[in-house]
Motif scaffolding. Sequence first.
Motif, PDB file in Angstrom:
ATOM      1  N   ARG A  83      -8.537   8.707  -4.924  1.00 57.26           N
ATOM      2  CA  ARG A  83      -7.614   7.883  -4.132  1.00 57.26           C
ATOM      3  C   ARG A  83      -7.228   8.532  -2.809  1.00 57.26           C
ATOM      4  O   ARG A  83      -6.085   8.554  -2.380  1.00 57.26           O
ATOM      5  CB  ARG A  83      -6.360   7.522  -4.959  1.00 57.26           C
ATOM      6  CG  ARG A  83      -6.722   6.659  -6.146  1.00 57.26           C
ATOM      7  CD  ARG A  83      -5.553   6.083  -6.873  1.00 57.26           C
ATOM      8  NE  ARG A  83      -6.039   5.343  -8.046  1.00 57.26           N
ATOM      9  CZ  ARG A  83      -6.409   4.074  -8.020  1.00 57.26           C
ATOM     10  NH1 ARG A  83      -6.329   3.376  -6.918  1.00 57.26           N
ATOM     11  NH2 ARG A  83      -6.857   3.499  -9.121  1.00 57.26           N
ATOM     12  N   ASN A 117       0.812  -1.218   0.000  1.00 58.06           N
ATOM     13  CA  ASN A 117       0.000   0.000   0.000  1.00 58.06           C
ATOM     14  C   ASN A 117       0.847   1.270   0.000  1.00 58.06           C
ATOM     15  O   ASN A 117       0.341   2.346  -0.281  1.00 58.06           O
ATOM     16  CB  ASN A 117      -0.896   0.043   1.242  1.00 58.06           C
ATOM     17  CG  ASN A 117      -2.024  -0.944   1.158  1.00 58.06           C
ATOM     18  OD1 ASN A 117      -2.416  -1.357   0.060  1.00 58.06           O
ATOM     19  ND2 ASN A 117      -2.542  -1.349   2.299  1.00 58.06           N
ATOM     20  N   LYS A 150      -4.176   7.631  -0.387  1.00 59.22           N
ATOM     21  CA  LYS A 150      -4.016   6.183  -0.536  1.00 59.22           C
ATOM     22  C   LYS A 150      -3.027   5.830  -1.633  1.00 59.22           C
ATOM     23  O   LYS A 150      -2.636   4.692  -1.780  1.00 59.22           O
ATOM     24  CB  LYS A 150      -5.377   5.532  -0.845  1.00 59.22           C
ATOM     25  CG  LYS A 150      -6.330   5.582   0.345  1.00 59.22           C
ATOM     26  CD  LYS A 150      -7.446   4.570   0.204  1.00 59.22           C
ATOM     27  CE  LYS A 150      -8.410   4.981  -0.873  1.00 59.22           C
ATOM     28  NZ  LYS A 150      -9.584   4.109  -0.924  1.00 59.22           N
ATOM     29  N   GLN A 151      -2.656   6.839  -2.444  1.00 53.96           N
ATOM     30  CA  GLN A 151      -1.782   6.568  -3.584  1.00 53.96           C
ATOM     31  C   GLN A 151      -0.354   6.998  -3.287  1.00 53.96           C
ATOM     32  O   GLN A 151      -0.101   8.134  -2.881  1.00 53.96           O
ATOM     33  CB  GLN A 151      -2.299   7.334  -4.806  1.00 53.96           C
ATOM     34  CG  GLN A 151      -1.554   6.977  -6.067  1.00 53.96           C
ATOM     35  CD  GLN A 151      -1.994   7.825  -7.255  1.00 53.96           C
ATOM     36  OE1 GLN A 151      -2.890   8.652  -7.150  1.00 53.96           O
ATOM     37  NE2 GLN A 151      -1.339   7.623  -8.386  1.00 53.96           N
ATOM     38  N   THR A 152       0.600   6.064  -3.478  1.00 55.43           N
ATOM     39  CA  THR A 152       2.007   6.425  -3.278  1.00 55.43           C
ATOM     40  C   THR A 152       2.858   6.120  -4.515  1.00 55.43           C
ATOM     41  O   THR A 152       4.039   6.428  -4.546  1.00 55.43           O
ATOM     42  CB  THR A 152       2.602   5.675  -2.067  1.00 55.43           C
ATOM     43  OG1 THR A 152       2.348   4.279  -2.210  1.00 55.43           O
ATOM     44  CG2 THR A 152       1.984   6.148  -0.767  1.00 55.43           C
TER      45      THR A 152
END
Lengths: 156, 347
Positions: free
Chosen positions: B199, B165, B222-224
Motif C-alpha cells: 500500500r 483516501n 496510500k494507507q491511512t
Amino acid sequence: MKCDRCGKRKAEINFVEVTKDGTRIIHLCKDCAREMGILKPHIDEEKKEIDENFIPQCPVCGLTFEEFEDTHIFGCTTCYNAFRPKLYTIFKEIHGSDYYKGTGIKQDERILTIKKNLRILRKKLEQYVEDEKYEDAIKIRNEIEKFEKELKANGS
Amino acid sequence: MEVKEFLSNIPFYLSEVGKFNDVVLSTRITLRRNIDTYKFVNKADQPQLKEIINCFENFDSLREDFSHFYKADELIADERELLYERNHVGLGFISEPSNKAIMINNEENSGIIINDVEHIKIYYISPGLNFEDSFEKCLGAHLKISKEFKIGFDKEFGYLTASSNYTGSGLTISVLLHIPGLVIAEGIRELSESLTKKRLSILPAFEERDKALGSLFYLRNKQTLGISEEDIIEIVRKNAEDIVKKEYNARAFLMDNLPLEIEDRVKRAYGILTNAKLLEMGECLNLLSAIRLGIGYGIIKGIDIQEINRLQFFTQPFHIRFSSDKKINPTLENQKRATIISNRIGR
C-alpha cells in the motif's frame, strides 16, 4: 425470470445442481431458496439490520451515497454517520482496514510533550556521560525509560 | 510581502544536507484536518468558506509561525504557478482558486493550505530523508488549530477527511527520490509492483507525454486507516531506505558493467548543459539528473548536490518568467535557462 420452483416470485438465485447426468441450473426466488436450505436465513437478517442504520442521503449536506460512490468525496462529517454501515467494505478496499489505529487529539498532545521531554533528556544524558557524572546519568536514563514506556503504551 | 519576493529566497530544504541526500531530495509530510461545524469544501457555501479563511487570517498564534498569508483568488495565475513550482500548492490551487488560501512560514519549508478539498492541509518539507521533526511540527500546528476549532473526529474512523483516501490519520508522506540507477537498469516497474502490495506508491515527479523526466519519483503511503501515524512514518522510512540501497546497488552494477557508457552519459550531459544556447525544461531535468549521478560517482567534481537542487528549482518556467523584466516567450525562456546553468556550473 420467474422462480422455477414456485413459478410466482422473481428468480434471483441461480443454483447449480449436480446430478448423475451432469449439471442443471435452477432459477430460484429467495423464499424458495431459503426453504430448500440453499440460502441461510441469518445472513439475510443481518443484512436487514445493517440496512436499517444506513441512510442513503446525508441529512446535513444532502450528498447521496450514489454520488459518494462516484467521487469518493464526502460532503460533511455527518456523511460518515449516514453511510457508516456501507463504509466498512469501501475502506477495506482502499486501506485494507476499516478502523483508525492512531492516537487521537488528546493523546496527540501528550505524545508531543513526551517527545519534547525525551529530546531534552537524551541531550542531558549525553552531557552527563561526557562529564562522567554517572549517578546523574543513571537518574536521567530511568526517566527516559519511563517516557519510552508511556509512548509504547500509547501505541506509537 | 508579494509572492514574487519569495524568488530571492532559497527554501531551507534546498540548501541543507539531509540524510541520503544524493538519492533523497526531500521529504514532505501532509496532515489533513476538517472543521466539524462546517460542511466540507465541496458542499459548503461561499460565505462559510470565506468565514474559514477569515478565521485563519486572524489566527494570531498561528500567524506567528506562518506570517505570509495569500488568498488564491487575489493572486494572478502566474503567482499561483510560482507557488506550485515552489512546492507549496497542488494543481487545484492554480485551476480553481476561489475561496482557497495559503499561509507560509519565513523559512518557506512549511505552510497551511485552506479549503483545497480539505479545510486544512498542514505540510512540512525537510531536506533528505527526515521525519521526526517535521511530523512534530505538523502536529504542533494541528494542536493549535484544534484548540480553536472542533476538528472532525470519529471513534471508529479517526480524523474525518473529505476524500475517503485519507480518512483515519489524514497523514501522507511523500519522499522525492532521484533513482537513475534503477531507471537505467529498468527496475522501476518491479519496484512499483512490490510497493503496491505494501500500500505504497511510486510515481514520476515530472512527466512529459507519459515519460518520467529526470529520474525523479515520489514514494508515498496510500494507507491511512488501520495503521498508526508512527507506523506510517516507519513503513515509509523503511521502504525509502530499501530503495536507496537498491539504487546504490544498481549504480554499482552499472559502473561494473558499463563504465564507459556511464562516463559518456555524464560528461555528454555536462557538455550540453554548459554549452547549449537553448534548453527546454524537460531536457534540462534529464541532463541535471545525469550530473547528479556524475557527482555521486565522483565523475563530476567541484559541484555539490545542493547546487543542482537550486538550479533545478530556479530554472522552472515561472521562476524564469518572474525573474525577467521582459515579456517571456518560449525561446527566451529556454535561452535564459541555458544561461543560468552555464553561468553556475560552466568553467
